[in-house]
Design an enzyme around this catalytic site. Structure first.
Site, PDB file in Angstrom:
ATOM      1  CG  ASP A  67      -0.273  -0.445   2.438  1.00 32.40           C
ATOM      2  OD1 ASP A  67       0.753  -0.433   2.367  1.00 32.40           O
ATOM      3  OD2 ASP A  67      -1.068  -0.887   3.445  1.00 32.40           O
ATOM      4  CG  ASN A 136      -9.243  -1.570  11.783  1.00 30.44           C
ATOM      5  OD1 ASN A 136      -8.031  -2.190  11.560  1.00 30.44           O
ATOM      6  ND2 ASN A 136      -9.347  -0.343  11.294  1.00 30.44           N
TER       7      ASN A 136
END
Ligand code: GLP
Length: 252
Positions: A67, A136
């Site tokens: 990313d 998360n």
């Protein structure tokens, strides 16, 4: 999903570098998927040390990072290109043109995502993908709710991710709001996946990963649908599991 328990961060990094070096020895032109964040930094330091001491060569290796932040140039100290150059690439003999990271400044981001996918295909796919995990459950920057069928795409970062990553920036307002990330399906196409997790902050995420059924609300759970995943996790990151939970794991 096989699980290798490490004593601590040092031990996790040592086990990971040993594993990667074995893969490089077996295939000197391996295609590696790389990750950023604090988790893999010691692994990269180990690879650099080995390169200097034992001469392991990266000349034929191709890399693809997961990313990149949208809006940061490669020479911005918080870009993932800058991170990879400084934490690994500048210290080994890999030709820079063999290293791929999405371009966060691309004028046409959609096109950049398609090009990234095409490049991975052109090189025959990723042999070994290294992954960290967000608190998360994000992998790459695939935030909760990202479809398991996603390919490389732009994502809006969750506020909690921006806050977690703001430790690398001068202030929260400087943390980009969007990123380009390989999609979950892109990640799952890697032939082998090594997920690294260390420290108490990851304990809840690891418990969910090990005990819950796959759900798009917890992106890392997609890894349960892959046949060749090795999780290297240290004792602190396993802290939320009790004896009974541990017995359910496929420990090696
Ligand atoms: C970032 C990256 C992820 C990484 C995660 C965890 O958001 N995009 O690829 O796995 O953070 O980072 P850390 O290793 O610093 O805990």
């Amino acid at each position: 999903m096989k699980v290798l328990i490490a004593k601590n961060y040092e031990d996790m990094s040592g086990k990971a570098s040993e594993h990667i070096l074995n893969r490089i020895k077996a295939k000197p032109n391996i295609v590696l998927g790389l990750a950023t964040g604090s988790t893999p930094t010691r692994l990269y330091q180990n690879l650099i040390k080995d390169h200097k001491e034992n001469g392991t060569s990266y000349r034929q290796i191709i890399t693809f990072n997961l990313d990149e932040y949208v809006g940061l140039s490669g020479d911005h100290p918080n870009s993932y290109r800058y991170f990879m150059d400084h934490e690994l690439f500048n210290h080994i003999d890999i030709p820079k043109e063999n290293t791929h990271i999405p371009n966060g400044l691309a004028e046409n981001i959609e096109e950049e995502c398609h090009k990234y996918e095409a490049l991975i295909k052109k090189h025959g796919g990723i042999d070994v993908q290294i992954l960290g995990i967000g608190q998360n459950g994000h992998i790459g920057f695939n935030e909760p709710g990202t479809p398991f069928s996603s390919r490389t795409h732009v994502i809006q970062l969750e506020e909690s991710t921006r806050v977690a990553n703001s430790r690398f920036f001068r202030s929260l307002s400087e943390v980009p709001t969007h990123a380009i990330t390989m999609g979950i399906e892109t990640i799952l196409e890697a032939k082998e996946i090594i997920l690294l997790a260390s420290g108490k902050a990851k304990a809840e995420a690891m418990k969910r990963l090990f005990l819950e059924e796959p759900t798009e609300e917890f992106p890392a759970s997609a890894l349960k649908n892959h046949a060749n995943v090795l999780v290297i996790v240290d004792e602190e990151a396993l802290g939320d599991l009790d004896e009974k939970d541990l017995q359910k794991l496929n420990l090696i």
